[in-house]
Write a protein that holds these residues in place. Structure first.
Motif, PDB file in Angstrom:
ATOM      1  N   ILE A 136       0.840  -1.200   0.000  1.00 30.24           N
ATOM      2  CA  ILE A 136       0.000   0.000   0.000  1.00 30.24           C
ATOM      3  C   ILE A 136       0.878   1.254   0.000  1.00 30.24           C
ATOM      4  O   ILE A 136       0.671   2.190  -0.768  1.00 30.24           O
ATOM      5  N   LEU A 137       1.870   1.258   0.877  1.00 29.80           N
ATOM      6  CA  LEU A 137       2.776   2.404   1.015  1.00 29.80           C
ATOM      7  C   LEU A 137       3.477   2.715  -0.306  1.00 29.80           C
ATOM      8  O   LEU A 137       3.478   3.862  -0.771  1.00 29.80           O
ATOM      9  N   GLU A 138       4.072   1.711  -0.925  1.00 25.53           N
ATOM     10  CA  GLU A 138       4.851   1.930  -2.140  1.00 25.53           C
ATOM     11  C   GLU A 138       3.975   2.301  -3.325  1.00 25.53           C
ATOM     12  O   GLU A 138       4.378   3.100  -4.176  1.00 25.53           O
ATOM     13  N   CYS A 139       2.778   1.744  -3.392  1.00 27.81           N
ATOM     14  CA  CYS A 139       1.866   2.087  -4.480  1.00 27.81           C
ATOM     15  C   CYS A 139       1.496   3.573  -4.430  1.00 27.81           C
ATOM     16  O   CYS A 139       1.560   4.279  -5.445  1.00 27.81           O
ATOM     17  N   ILE A 140       1.122   4.053  -3.253  1.00 24.01           N
ATOM     18  CA  ILE A 140       0.756   5.460  -3.101  1.00 24.01           C
ATOM     19  C   ILE A 140       1.966   6.353  -3.349  1.00 24.01           C
ATOM     20  O   ILE A 140       1.887   7.372  -4.046  1.00 24.01           O
ATOM     21  N   ASN A 141       3.108   5.970  -2.809  1.00 22.24           N
ATOM     22  CA  ASN A 141       4.313   6.777  -2.939  1.00 22.24           C
ATOM     23  C   ASN A 141       4.777   6.873  -4.397  1.00 22.24           C
ATOM     24  O   ASN A 141       5.128   7.953  -4.884  1.00 22.24           O
ATOM     25  N   ALA A 150       2.294   7.793   4.890  1.00 22.80           N
ATOM     26  CA  ALA A 150       2.346   6.998   6.119  1.00 22.80           C
ATOM     27  C   ALA A 150       1.231   5.965   6.091  1.00 22.80           C
ATOM     28  O   ALA A 150       0.105   6.269   5.683  1.00 22.80           O
ATOM     29  N   VAL A 151       1.552   4.742   6.498  1.00 21.58           N
ATOM     30  CA  VAL A 151       0.557   3.662   6.576  1.00 21.58           C
ATOM     31  C   VAL A 151       0.744   2.935   7.899  1.00 21.58           C
ATOM     32  O   VAL A 151       1.859   2.526   8.237  1.00 21.58           O
ATOM     33  N   PHE A 177       6.693   4.417   6.586  1.00 20.57           N
ATOM     34  CA  PHE A 177       6.747   5.877   6.404  1.00 20.57           C
ATOM     35  C   PHE A 177       7.726   6.213   5.287  1.00 20.57           C
ATOM     36  O   PHE A 177       8.792   5.615   5.176  1.00 20.57           O
ATOM     37  N   ARG A 178       7.337   7.188   4.470  1.00 16.50           N
ATOM     38  CA  ARG A 178       8.215   7.684   3.423  1.00 16.50           C
ATOM     39  C   ARG A 178       8.191   9.213   3.428  1.00 16.50           C
ATOM     40  O   ARG A 178       7.224   9.846   3.847  1.00 16.50           O
TER      41      ARG A 178
END
Length: 199
Positions: A136-141, A150-151, A177-178
């Protein structure tokens, strides 16, 4: 007389293939697959498994791209308490809970309903919670290219509750977190906001 009709479409060849395998499993367990309560179970289970793993056939990045809008907004956007249901890849037992997601736009915002859709797409695959969080994090980022993402996911796992250690009240929390959320002050603001009852 009700005119309600529930319709779901499934691949017929896949349905029949899985149906036969579920029949074999039930027979292997000693069940009578001809009795009334079980006779339609292989077909129901086949369709249920296709529904629960439909995320393999969906593109979460395309979902986000379909509703991206240019907007000069640079503060935190949070969607909290997103319900999620997934299947653990180790035992094919459910885990379920909530996802809390935030991003800081960098010239584009996304339709709010698309974030939960991304959660659903990744959850509707055989998963582990750690990878689900990362996916989820990497897809959004990668897709939105925001200033930060943040997830946090909190989930209960039936493989821990029904078998194994049989701990009924345990909750597993994972996070990622990114960007700006790697700064402690931004991360703490996010964590405070998702832990507070804002209503």
């Amino acid at each position: 007389m009700s005119n309600y009709r529930f319709f779901e479409e499934y691949n017929q060849e896949t349905t029949e293939n899985l149906k036969q395998k579920y029949s074999d499993i039930l027979l292997g367990l000693g069940e009578d697959i001809t009795r009334e309560g079980i006779i339609k179970t292989p077909e129901r289970a086949s369709k249920a498994m296709q529904f629960l793993t439909q995320g393999y056939d969906q593109d979460p990045a395309a979902v986000l791209k379909s509703a991206m809008f240019a907007e000069d907004y640079h503060d935190m956007v949070i969607i909290k308490d997103i319900e999620l249901y997934s299947l653990c890849e180790h035992h094919i037992l459910p885990f379920f809970g909530k996802a809390h997601i935030a991003y800081i736009p960098n010239g584009h915002i996304v339709g709010l309903s698309k974030i939960p859709r991304v959660v659903d797409i990744f959850a509707r695959r055989l998963q582990v919670q750690e990878r689900l969080t990362h996916d989820i994090l990497e897809c959004i980022n990668t897709t939105l290219e925001p200033k930060g993402v943040a997830v946090v996911i909190e989930a209960s796992h039936m493989c821990m509750m029904m078998r194994g250690v049989q701990k009924q009240n345990s909750v597993t929390t994972t996070s990622g977190f990114r960007g700006q959320f790697e700064k402690i002050e931004t991360r703490n603001e996010f964590l405070k906001l998702i832990s507070n009852d804002l209503g």
